[in-house]
Write a protein that holds these residues in place. Structure first.
Motif, short mmCIF file in Angstrom:
data_model
loop_
_atom_site.label_atom_id
_atom_site.label_comp_id
_atom_site.label_asym_id
_atom_site.label_seq_id
_atom_site.Cartn_x
_atom_site.Cartn_y
_atom_site.Cartn_z
N UNK A 224 46.80 41.23 39.49
CA UNK A 224 47.27 40.17 38.78
C UNK A 224 47.51 38.24 39.29
N UNK A 225 48.30 38.74 40.29
CA UNK A 225 48.55 37.60 40.87
C UNK A 225 47.55 36.38 41.08
N UNK A 226 46.97 37.42 42.55
CA UNK A 226 45.55 36.96 42.78
C UNK A 226 44.14 36.29 42.07
N UNK A 227 44.51 37.28 40.45
CA UNK A 227 43.36 36.22 39.22
C UNK A 227 43.82 35.88 39.44
N UNK A 228 45.56 34.98 38.92
CA UNK A 228 46.29 33.68 38.32
C UNK A 228 46.03 32.79 38.73
N UNK A 229 46.25 33.10 40.49
CA UNK A 229 46.80 32.18 41.13
C UNK A 229 48.52 31.36 41.14
N UNK A 230 49.23 32.30 40.64
CA UNK A 230 50.88 31.93 39.91
C UNK A 230 51.44 33.16 39.61
N UNK A 231 52.46 32.75 40.53
CA UNK A 231 53.58 34.35 40.32
C UNK A 231 53.97 34.20 38.74
N UNK A 232 54.21 32.88 38.00
CA UNK A 232 55.08 32.21 36.88
C UNK A 232 53.62 33.34 35.37
N UNK A 233 52.34 33.01 36.11
CA UNK A 233 51.53 33.42 35.13
C UNK A 233 51.51 34.90 35.13
N UNK A 234 51.25 34.98 36.50
CA UNK A 234 51.27 36.52 36.73
C UNK A 234 52.04 37.46 35.57
N UNK A 235 53.50 36.57 35.70
CA UNK A 235 55.12 37.86 35.73
C UNK A 235 55.12 37.83 33.82
N UNK A 236 54.46 36.46 33.51
CA UNK A 236 53.79 36.32 31.79
C UNK A 236 52.73 37.97 31.33
N UNK A 237 51.79 37.98 32.32
CA UNK A 237 50.96 38.59 31.91
C UNK A 237 51.16 40.07 32.16
N UNK A 238 52.26 40.34 32.89
CA UNK A 238 52.42 41.35 32.74
C UNK A 238 53.88 42.09 32.52
#
Length: 296
Positions: free
Chosen positions: A13-27
């Motif tokens: 998810x971090x690789x797709x979004x290139x963002x820790x915060x966006x990945x955190x929100x998605x997960x």
């Protein structure tokens, strides 16, 4: 404890979004939890997976290589879970049923129709045979459930009786004239008999009953089909032992006549059977439920 699969899902998810915060929100995770997961994975693999910058993160060369495999694997897992959900919701799959020809025609068809109307995407595989053959392939795992003539004496099988049936003798016009009044089972045994083949459960039930009365039979004809029994009797080749419930059309049309006995053969049943120690598939469970509900 976070599993390796969970770490890879966060990584993907971090690789797709290139963002820790966006990945955190998605997960539905906190950003620190995402960061911690990536650091744990990097420690375990002993390689840096992301370049951290003020604008976000980007995959390193090693991270890009790993991402291709992980993303592909997770997509396959997701596809597998979707397929399982489809099976669970009965939007795909196959139901394998073992059943005899006569029971298929006279008992099973309405339930197949009801199930197909409710779950049109489930495919049917129907395997025909005698009760003995069907029980054998059921225990070999070649069918999910079986619809059989009872009684069945097998402790490995779960049995659900569905309808009672009755064994009777029928004859054509010629023998009707010779049998104007009720006769005994012993007298029937002296007539030219038309029976199913010896390995048929229906034949065995009737024969065992006659033996219990001290009566031994020697049929003129032994056939592999209930419909043939009716046809042979219709053209006066002898007295046929048939299932009353499956012969009503011939009797109602006056093509055959029931031989009146002084003592009726005990009733038996037709039912569903399946392995006791193997859980039924979702499709099999729903099919059995349809049969049971329609019988209420």
């Amino acid at each position: 404890m976070v599993s390796k699969l969970d770490l890879y899902k966060v990584f993907c998810m971090v690789g797709k979004s290139e963002s820790f915060s966006k990945a955190a929100k998605a997960l539905y995770m906190t950003q620190p939890a995402v960061s911690q997961a990536i650091m744990q994975l990097e420690r375990e693999l002993d390689v840096r997976l992301f370049n951290r910058t003020p604008k976000g993160v980007s995959l390193t060369y090693e991270g890009s290589l790993l991402f291709e495999y992980v993303n592909s694997a997770i997509n396959i897992i997701d596809a597998g879970e979707e397929k399982i959900l489809e099976f669970k919701n009965l939007t795909t799959g196959e139901l394998k049923i073992g059943v005899g020809d006569t029971i298929s025609r006279h008992f099973l068809l309405p339930y197949l129709e009801a199930f197909h109307n409710k779950y049109p995407n489930i495919k049917f595989k129907i395997v025909n045979g005698t009760t003995l053959e069907i029980c054998s392939i059921l225990k070999a795992g070649e069918v999910d459930i079986a619809i059989c003539n009872f009684p069945i004496d097998d402790p490995t099988l779960e049995l659900i009786p569905c309808i009672d049936i009755h064994d009777i003798f029928v004859c054509g016009e010629k023998y009707k004239q010779l049998l104007p009044k009720p006769i005994s089972i012993d007298e029937v045994a002296k007539l030219p008999l038309i029976l199913l083949e010896p390995n048929s459960n229906s034949r065995k039930f009737v024969e065992d009953y006659l033996i219990s009365k001290g009566i031994k039979i020697s049929p003129e004809f032994e056939l592999g089909s209930h419909d043939l029994l009716l046809e042979f009797a219709k053209i006066n080749l002898g007295i046929a032992c048939v299932t009353k419930e499956f012969s009503q059309e011939y009797i109602n049309k006056g093509l055959l006549y029931e031989v009146q006995l002084t003592e009726e053969i005990p009733k038996r049943s037709i039912g569903v059977c399946f392995l006791k120690n193997v859980p039924l598939s979702h499709a099999s469970t729903k099919f059995v439920e349809i049969i049971e509900n329609k019988l209420i």
